[in-house]
Motif scaffolding. Structure first.
Motif, PDB file in Angstrom:
ATOM      1  N   GLN A 136      -6.864  -8.561   3.737  1.00 54.95           N
ATOM      2  CA  GLN A 136      -5.416  -8.328   3.673  1.00 54.95           C
ATOM      3  C   GLN A 136      -4.901  -8.473   2.246  1.00 54.95           C
ATOM      4  OE1 GLN A 136      -3.687 -11.080   6.570  1.00 54.95           O
ATOM      5  NE2 GLN A 136      -2.886  -9.313   7.674  1.00 54.95           N
ATOM      6  N   LYS A 190      -3.145  -5.522  -0.036  1.00 52.63           N
ATOM      7  CA  LYS A 190      -1.805  -5.710  -0.600  1.00 52.63           C
ATOM      8  C   LYS A 190      -1.833  -5.550  -2.121  1.00 52.63           C
ATOM      9  CE  LYS A 190       2.083  -8.961  -0.659  1.00 52.63           C
ATOM     10  NZ  LYS A 190       2.555 -10.312  -0.242  1.00 52.63           N
ATOM     11  N   ASN A 192      -1.941  -1.888  -2.840  1.00 52.45           N
ATOM     12  CA  ASN A 192      -0.650  -1.282  -2.507  1.00 52.45           C
ATOM     13  C   ASN A 192       0.392  -1.561  -3.591  1.00 52.45           C
ATOM     14  OD1 ASN A 192      -0.786  -1.928   1.104  1.00 52.45           O
ATOM     15  ND2 ASN A 192      -1.830  -0.418  -0.122  1.00 52.45           N
ATOM     16  N   GLU A 193       0.453  -2.813  -4.050  1.00 48.34           N
ATOM     17  CA  GLU A 193       1.521  -3.220  -4.951  1.00 48.34           C
ATOM     18  C   GLU A 193       1.215  -2.903  -6.419  1.00 48.34           C
ATOM     19  OE1 GLU A 193       2.243  -7.343  -4.150  1.00 48.34           O
ATOM     20  OE2 GLU A 193       3.300  -6.924  -2.259  1.00 48.34           O
ATOM     21  N   GLN A 214      -3.589   3.466  -1.180  1.00 40.26           N
ATOM     22  CA  GLN A 214      -4.208   2.954   0.030  1.00 40.26           C
ATOM     23  C   GLN A 214      -5.720   3.124  -0.094  1.00 40.26           C
ATOM     24  OE1 GLN A 214      -3.177   1.318   2.535  1.00 40.26           O
ATOM     25  NE2 GLN A 214      -1.062   1.844   3.052  1.00 40.26           N
TER      26      GLN A 214
END
Length: 212
Positions: free
Chosen positions: A78, A82, A85-86, A91
């Motif tokens: 996870q 993240k 993504n950030e 993705q």
């Protein structure tokens, strides 16, 4: 796929992920791994470049490289998703073994690991960032949430719903229509004939709750 792939993680499913990409003629640029003892080493001539949070390597992801997160641990997986993504606005891609069968009537999210001889039936919905080990059979009209891991040879029958973060061990059989709750764990070889509550652990034939 034209871009090479950077694999985040160099343990667990990282090696079979490399094999999947190689078998699909996708180049792997290198691995990023938090264990510094692996830095500078190679897996099948592919180098372990450095740490997953090193911007020097992360900046390659997006324009020059794709990314795949090859980490078994749910929480760290996870975290890395993240991070991508950030910091990179991307993705992770899917790693799908060429011997798997995925129905044209099924849907799938991003970042899934689908190993050899996995079968995904018609009308099934797979979430994001799942791990499906060799020989998993998922029948028709199954719904599987994000970050689910299913062990080798498990059978998930029609109409089953598996919620986010659940772990299903190797050789498990889940009968039709059962619901596996969020973050639940099903021990290897179990036969699940009734719903499993979220955050709980079950084991056996028939599967029963395991007391903490």
């Amino acid at each position: 796929m034209e871009k090479p792939v950077i694999i985040l993680g160099a343990k667990g499913i990282a090696h079979p992920a490399l094999e999947i990409f190689n078998s699909n003629n996708v180049d792997v640029y290198g691995f990023l791994e938090e264990d510094e003892e692996l830095h500078g080493k190679e897996i099948n001539v592919v180098p372990v470049l450095g740490h997953p949070e090193d911007d020097g390597y992360l900046k390659l992801i997006g324009k020059k490289c794709e990314a795949f997160v090859a980490v078994d641990d749910y929480k760290y997986r996870q975290f890395l998703v993240k991070l991508l993504n950030e910091r990179r606005k991307v993705q992770p891609i899917n790693a799908i073994h060429k011997t798997s069968y995925i129905s044209t009537d099924s849907t799938m999210g991003h970042g899934n690991f689908i190993n050899a001889r996995v079968i995904i039936g018609a009308g099934t919905e797979l979430g994001h960032h799942g791990i499906y080990h060799s020989g998993v059979l998922i029948d028709h009209k199954v719904t599987i949430g994000d970050f689910v891991q299913i062990g080798a040879g498990a059978v998930v029958n029609s109409g089953v719903k598996v919620e986010e973060g659940a772990f299903i061990g190797s050789g498990v059989t889940i009968v039709s229509g059962v619901k596996i709750g969020k973050n639940a764990r099903v021990g290897a070889g179990s036969v699940v004939v009734a719903d499993v509550e979220e955050e709980s652990t079950v084991f056996g034939n028939p599967a029963k709750p395991v007391k903490p």
